[in-house]
Design a protein around this motif. Structure first.
Motif, PDB file in Angstrom:
ATOM      1  N   TRP A   7     -10.352   0.422  -2.256  1.00 60.96           N
ATOM      2  CA  TRP A   7      -9.825   1.290  -3.308  1.00 60.96           C
ATOM      3  C   TRP A   7      -9.282   2.592  -2.731  1.00 60.96           C
ATOM      4  CZ3 TRP A   7     -10.688   0.258  -8.756  1.00 60.96           C
ATOM      5  CH2 TRP A   7     -10.153   1.233  -9.593  1.00 60.96           C
ATOM      6  N   ASN A   8     -10.145   3.316  -2.013  1.00 62.66           N
ATOM      7  CA  ASN A   8      -9.804   4.656  -1.525  1.00 62.66           C
ATOM      8  C   ASN A   8      -9.289   4.617  -0.092  1.00 62.66           C
ATOM      9  OD1 ASN A   8     -10.788   6.099  -3.894  1.00 62.66           O
ATOM     10  ND2 ASN A   8     -12.793   5.412  -3.234  1.00 62.66           N
ATOM     11  N   MET A   9      -7.986   4.840   0.069  1.00 62.40           N
ATOM     12  CA  MET A   9      -7.361   4.844   1.398  1.00 62.40           C
ATOM     13  C   MET A   9      -6.297   5.931   1.447  1.00 62.40           C
ATOM     14  SD  MET A   9      -6.726   0.786   2.084  1.00 62.40           S
ATOM     15  CE  MET A   9      -5.904   0.535   0.509  1.00 62.40           C
ATOM     16  N   PRO A  10      -6.035   6.449   2.648  1.00 71.92           N
ATOM     17  CA  PRO A  10      -4.933   7.410   2.791  1.00 71.92           C
ATOM     18  C   PRO A  10      -3.584   6.694   2.674  1.00 71.92           C
ATOM     19  CG  PRO A  10      -5.853   6.872   4.932  1.00 71.92           C
ATOM     20  CD  PRO A  10      -6.709   6.174   3.905  1.00 71.92           C
ATOM     21  N   VAL A  11      -2.519   7.422   2.616  1.00 71.87           N
ATOM     22  CA  VAL A  11      -1.126   6.944   2.554  1.00 71.87           C
ATOM     23  C   VAL A  11      -0.818   6.264   1.219  1.00 71.87           C
ATOM     24  CG1 VAL A  11       0.741   5.667   3.694  1.00 71.87           C
ATOM     25  CG2 VAL A  11      -1.109   6.658   5.078  1.00 71.87           C
ATOM     26  N   MET A  12      -1.481   5.132   0.932  1.00 73.98           N
ATOM     27  CA  MET A  12      -1.290   4.429  -0.339  1.00 73.98           C
ATOM     28  C   MET A  12      -2.624   3.815  -0.739  1.00 73.98           C
ATOM     29  SD  MET A  12       1.193   1.166  -1.173  1.00 73.98           S
ATOM     30  CE  MET A  12       2.606   1.705  -2.097  1.00 73.98           C
ATOM     31  N   SER A  13      -3.132   4.199  -1.905  1.00 68.41           N
ATOM     32  CA  SER A  13      -4.434   3.700  -2.364  1.00 68.41           C
ATOM     33  C   SER A  13      -4.374   2.220  -2.727  1.00 68.41           C
ATOM     34  CB  SER A  13      -4.890   4.487  -3.590  1.00 68.41           C
ATOM     35  OG  SER A  13      -4.111   4.100  -4.723  1.00 68.41           O
ATOM     36  N   GLY A  14      -5.545   1.632  -2.886  1.00 66.14           N
ATOM     37  CA  GLY A  14      -5.629   0.233  -3.291  1.00 66.14           C
ATOM     38  C   GLY A  14      -4.958  -0.021  -4.632  1.00 66.14           C
ATOM     39  N   MET A  15      -5.160   0.893  -5.594  1.00 65.59           N
ATOM     40  CA  MET A  15      -4.542   0.723  -6.914  1.00 65.59           C
ATOM     41  C   MET A  15      -3.022   0.814  -6.825  1.00 65.59           C
ATOM     42  SD  MET A  15      -6.555  -0.078  -9.375  1.00 65.59           S
ATOM     43  CE  MET A  15      -5.906   0.485 -10.940  1.00 65.59           C
ATOM     44  N   ASP A  16      -2.505   1.773  -6.053  1.00 69.38           N
ATOM     45  CA  ASP A  16      -1.051   1.899  -5.902  1.00 69.38           C
ATOM     46  C   ASP A  16      -0.470   0.660  -5.236  1.00 69.38           C
ATOM     47  OD1 ASP A  16      -1.080   4.365  -7.130  1.00 69.38           O
ATOM     48  OD2 ASP A  16      -1.029   5.509  -5.257  1.00 69.38           O
ATOM     49  N   PHE A  17      -1.180   0.158  -4.224  1.00 70.18           N
ATOM     50  CA  PHE A  17      -0.751  -1.066  -3.544  1.00 70.18           C
ATOM     51  C   PHE A  17      -0.726  -2.233  -4.525  1.00 70.18           C
ATOM     52  CE2 PHE A  17      -2.380  -5.107  -1.956  1.00 70.18           C
ATOM     53  CZ  PHE A  17      -1.337  -5.497  -1.134  1.00 70.18           C
ATOM     54  N   LEU A  18      -1.798  -2.384  -5.292  1.00 69.99           N
ATOM     55  CA  LEU A  18      -1.909  -3.511  -6.224  1.00 69.99           C
ATOM     56  C   LEU A  18      -0.788  -3.484  -7.259  1.00 69.99           C
ATOM     57  CD1 LEU A  18      -3.431  -6.004  -7.148  1.00 69.99           C
ATOM     58  CD2 LEU A  18      -4.975  -4.507  -8.432  1.00 69.99           C
ATOM     59  N   ARG A  19      -0.515  -2.308  -7.812  1.00 71.11           N
ATOM     60  CA  ARG A  19       0.577  -2.189  -8.794  1.00 71.11           C
ATOM     61  C   ARG A  19       1.919  -2.562  -8.159  1.00 71.11           C
ATOM     62  NH1 ARG A  19      -2.257   2.814 -10.199  1.00 71.11           N
ATOM     63  NH2 ARG A  19      -3.508   2.391 -12.041  1.00 71.11           N
ATOM     64  N   ALA A  20       2.164  -2.055  -6.942  1.00 69.38           N
ATOM     65  CA  ALA A  20       3.424  -2.359  -6.248  1.00 69.38           C
ATOM     66  C   ALA A  20       3.528  -3.845  -5.945  1.00 69.38           C
ATOM     67  CB  ALA A  20       3.519  -1.542  -4.955  1.00 69.38           C
ATOM     68  N   LEU A  21       2.419  -4.453  -5.535  1.00 73.00           N
ATOM     69  CA  LEU A  21       2.411  -5.887  -5.220  1.00 73.00           C
ATOM     70  C   LEU A  21       2.704  -6.715  -6.465  1.00 73.00           C
ATOM     71  CD1 LEU A  21       1.786  -8.068  -3.022  1.00 73.00           C
ATOM     72  CD2 LEU A  21      -0.539  -8.120  -3.960  1.00 73.00           C
ATOM     73  N   ARG A  22       2.077  -6.379  -7.579  1.00 74.96           N
ATOM     74  CA  ARG A  22       2.260  -7.144  -8.818  1.00 74.96           C
ATOM     75  C   ARG A  22       3.662  -6.953  -9.393  1.00 74.96           C
ATOM     76  NH1 ARG A  22      -1.186 -10.559  -7.212  1.00 74.96           N
ATOM     77  NH2 ARG A  22      -3.324 -10.404  -7.946  1.00 74.96           N
ATOM     78  N   GLU A  23       4.321  -5.839  -9.071  1.00 76.48           N
ATOM     79  CA  GLU A  23       5.692  -5.602  -9.549  1.00 76.48           C
ATOM     80  C   GLU A  23       6.738  -6.195  -8.606  1.00 76.48           C
ATOM     81  OE1 GLU A  23       5.933  -1.371  -9.989  1.00 76.48           O
ATOM     82  OE2 GLU A  23       4.505  -1.345 -11.657  1.00 76.48           O
ATOM     83  N   ALA A  24       6.323  -6.545  -7.391  1.00 76.42           N
ATOM     84  CA  ALA A  24       7.263  -7.051  -6.385  1.00 76.42           C
ATOM     85  C   ALA A  24       7.778  -8.442  -6.768  1.00 76.42           C
ATOM     86  CB  ALA A  24       6.584  -7.102  -5.019  1.00 76.42           C
TER      87      ALA A  24
END
Length: 121
Positions: free
Chosen positions: A53-70
Motif C-alpha cells: 500500500w505505502n510506497m514512495p513515487v507511486m502508492s499501491g492505490m495509485d498503481f492499482l487505479r492506473a492498472l485497472r484503467e490501462a
C-alpha cells in the motif's frame, strides 16, 4: 508456470514473498514502487500481483487505479499486502479493483490461502 510481480519498497518483504511464491511454483519478478510495477505490467502482465500500500513515487492505490484503467489484454489478480488493517482501507482496496487482501507480516500458509481464493494456487 504462473507469474507473480511483488511490488514493495521493502527489500526484505520482496525477498520473503519471493521465497514463499517460488515454493508455490511461481516465477517471481519484483518492483520497488508503483511506477516501476506499472512499467513491468505494460511490458508483460503477470498472473498475480502482490501489492504494498505505502510506497514512495507511486502508492499501491495509485498503481492499482492506473492498472485497472490501462488498456491491457488481460487482467492480473491483485492481492494487497499491507499493515493497513482498517475496514475502510480494505473496502477502498476492493473498490479500486483489488481481488484480495493480506496483512503483514504474512506466512506461507496465509499467502497460499489468499492465492487459492483468487484462483492462483
Amino acid at each position: 508456470m504462473k507469474t507473480c510481480l511483488v511490488v514493495d519498497d521493502s527489500k526484505v518483504i520482496r525477498k520473503v514473498a519471493r521465497h514463499i511464491l517460488e515454493t508455490l511454483d511461481f516465477t517471481v519478478s519484483e518492483a520497488c514502487d508503483g511506477r516501476e510495477a506499472l512499467q513491468a505490467c505494460m511490458a508483460s502482465m503477470p498472473d498475480v500481483i502482490l501489492l504494498d500500500w505505502n510506497m514512495p513515487v507511486m502508492s499501491g492505490m495509485d498503481f492499482l487505479r492506473a492498472l485497472r484503467e490501462a488498456d491491457v489484454p488481460r487482467r492480473a489478480k491483485v492481492v494487497f499486502c499491507t499493515t493497513e488493517n482498517g475496514m475502510a482501507y480494505i473496502r477502498a482496496a476492493i473498490e479500486a479493483g483489488a481481488d484480495e487482501y493480506v496483512m503483514k507480516p504474512f506466512d506461507r500458509e496465509t499467502l497460499e490461502s489468499k492465492l487459492q481464493i483468487v484462483g492462483m494456487a
